[in-house]
Each structure stands twice: as structure tokens, then as C-alpha cells.
Design an enzyme around this catalytic site. Structure first.
Site, PDB file in Angstrom:
ATOM      1  N   VAL A  45      -1.571   6.768  24.869  1.00 38.93           N
ATOM      2  CA  VAL A  45      -0.653   6.362  25.990  1.00 38.93           C
ATOM      3  C   VAL A  45      -1.694   5.034  26.771  1.00 38.93           C
ATOM      4  O   VAL A  45      -1.127   4.335  27.357  1.00 38.93           O
ATOM      5  CB  VAL A  45      -0.781   7.597  27.114  1.00 38.93           C
ATOM      6  CG1 VAL A  45       0.169   6.981  28.358  1.00 38.93           C
ATOM      7  CG2 VAL A  45       0.289   8.703  26.462  1.00 38.93           C
ATOM      8  N   CYS A  46      -2.975   5.401  26.905  1.00 40.60           N
ATOM      9  CA  CYS A  46      -3.669   4.297  27.566  1.00 40.60           C
ATOM     10  C   CYS A  46      -3.708   2.722  26.848  1.00 40.60           C
ATOM     11  O   CYS A  46      -3.719   1.874  27.629  1.00 40.60           O
ATOM     12  CB  CYS A  46      -5.352   4.733  27.619  1.00 40.60           C
ATOM     13  SG  CYS A  46      -5.692   6.242  28.366  1.00 40.60           S
ATOM     14  N   THR A  47      -3.544   2.954  25.511  1.00 39.11           N
ATOM     15  CA  THR A  47      -3.426   1.680  24.903  1.00 39.11           C
ATOM     16  C   THR A  47      -2.113   0.976  25.275  1.00 39.11           C
ATOM     17  O   THR A  47      -2.268  -0.304  25.508  1.00 39.11           O
ATOM     18  CB  THR A  47      -3.483   2.080  23.187  1.00 39.11           C
ATOM     19  OG1 THR A  47      -4.850   2.652  23.152  1.00 39.11           O
ATOM     20  CG2 THR A  47      -3.286   0.818  22.629  1.00 39.11           C
TER      21      THR A  47
END
Length: 221
Positions: A45-47
Site C-alpha cells: 500500500v505504501c508503495t
């Protein structure tokens, strides 16, 4: 460092980042700022989120906003991760904003950004997906806390910046789901005798069962 509150000056801090050591208030200068945190490097998700922000940097720059990320990993880890982010989101050239090294979780603790429901392989709580919007006077204007498993809508964050900057300079408020260019609401504190001078584009009144004339619309200034 106390937990930041709306309207108060956002805490200043020094940190190592992917562009070197910074002093946060000095780094902001006379810009608005958005600090957004991430649970960990090399996570899905962070990517997607950092790639989305990288693509939106020109939009933030139009609004005089600097963006900076934070993740509970080292600068060397961030730099390796950035290559994945650039590849996934097809970002060319230098990565357009810094990422803070918070490997010790010091800022995560001080700014109350830990998510006790999500933990890393060592059992330590991960950083939640926090968003802090800070104005040119270094005051906190908005904070959002998302759990680690839920990605953010950065179009909404851009919309909020537009609303904050618009309402700072005009005696208006933005209604639910407002978007750039749509009608806004005249503040209840504006007296009737002031309306004509303050809103030359005109004001319309919504008829309500109460008979009160507090819903006053006007074109966006």
C-alpha cells in the site's frame, strides 16, 4: 514534543532524510507543508501511495505546498525502496520529495502516529497513515489518521488544501463534497449589510422550514 493540535504551531524537529538532514520549519520556509507517514518500506500500500504523491507533486507545487514522507526505516532502506516506487509508478528522474528516517520510531511516538493494531515482524507497532497539513505560519490545519491497511485518497488531500487556502482569504466555507470552482457558503458571521460589498458576484438564499436565512450561497471567489 507535544501531540500537535489544530490551530497550534506544529512541532519543529530535526531529522535525517533521503535529501540529507533537515530542520523541519526551516525546510518548510514560507510554504505550506504536508507530512504523511507510512508503516514500513517495501510494503504494497505504501508503495502505491508514495508513487501517487510523486505524480501529484506538480499539483502541490502550484499550491505552494511541500510534501514529505516518513517511514520507520533507515535512509538507506528508503533509497532502495524509492527505486521500486519509481518503477511501479513510472516516475522518471530524481524522486521529487524527501522521506524521513524514523527507524527509532521517535517521531511516530512524539506525533502520536503509532497503530497498535498493526505490528511488524518483531511485534512493534507500525506507524499509521497519518496526514498533517501545515500552513505558512507553521500552524497545524488538518490531521487525518488512517489504519495501516487502508490507503489514502490524495485527490481528497488536494481538495482539502484548496478549501483551506480559499477560506483563509475569503469569508466563506466549503460545503460537503465541494470541489474547485463550485459554489461556497457565506460564513454565518457575515452581516447582511456586508454581503453586497463582500460578494459582488451575488448571494442566493436557501429557503428552509425554520425560516432562518443561514444557508447563503455564492460563486467561488
Amino acid at each position: 514534543m507535544a501531540k500537535p493540535k489544530l490551530g497550534e504551531v506544529f512541532p519543529d524537529f530535526s531529522a535525517d532524510t533521503t535529501v540529507g538532514k533537515i530542520q523541519f520549519h526551516n525546510w518548510l520556509g514560507d510554504s505550506w507543508g504536508i507530512l504523511f507517514s507510512h508503516p514500513a518500506d517495501f510494503t504494497p500500500v505504501c508503495t502505491t501511495e508514495l508513487g501517487r504523491v510523486a505524480k501529484l507533486v506538480p499539483e502541490f507545487q502550484k499550491r505552494n505546498v511541500k510534501v514529505i514522507g516518513l517511514s520507520c526505516d533507515s535512509v538507506s532502506s528508503h533509497n532502495s525502496w524509492i527505486e521500486d516506487i519509481k518503477s511501479y509508478s513510472m516516475v522518471q528522474g530524481d524522486f521529487p520529495f524527501p522521506i524521513i528516517d524514523d527507524e527509532r520510531r521517535e517521531l511516530a511516538v512524539q506525533l502520536d502516529m503509532l497503530d497498535p493494531m498493526e505490528r511488524d515482524k518483531d511485534g512493534l507497532p507500525l506507524t499509521c497513515r497519518a496526514v498533517f497539513i501545515i500552513d505558512r505560519l507553521k500552524r497545524l490545519r488538518l490531521s487525518l489518521l488512517y489504519p495501516a491497511t487502508t490507503g489514502r485518497n490524495f485527490n481528497e488531500i488536494l481538495r482539502v488544501v484548496d478549501a483551506l487556502q480559499l477560506t483563509d482569504g475569503n469569508k466563506v466555507a466549503t460545503p460537503a463534497d465541494w470541489k474547485q470552482g463550485e459554489e461556497v457558503m457565506v460564513l454565518p458571521t457575515v452581516k447582511e449589510e456586508e454581503v453586497r460589498d463582500l460578494f459582488p458576484k451575488g448571494v442566493s438564499y436557501v429557503n428552509l422550514p425554520s425560516g432562518k436565512s443561514y444557508l447563503r450561497r455564492t460563486p467561488q471567489p
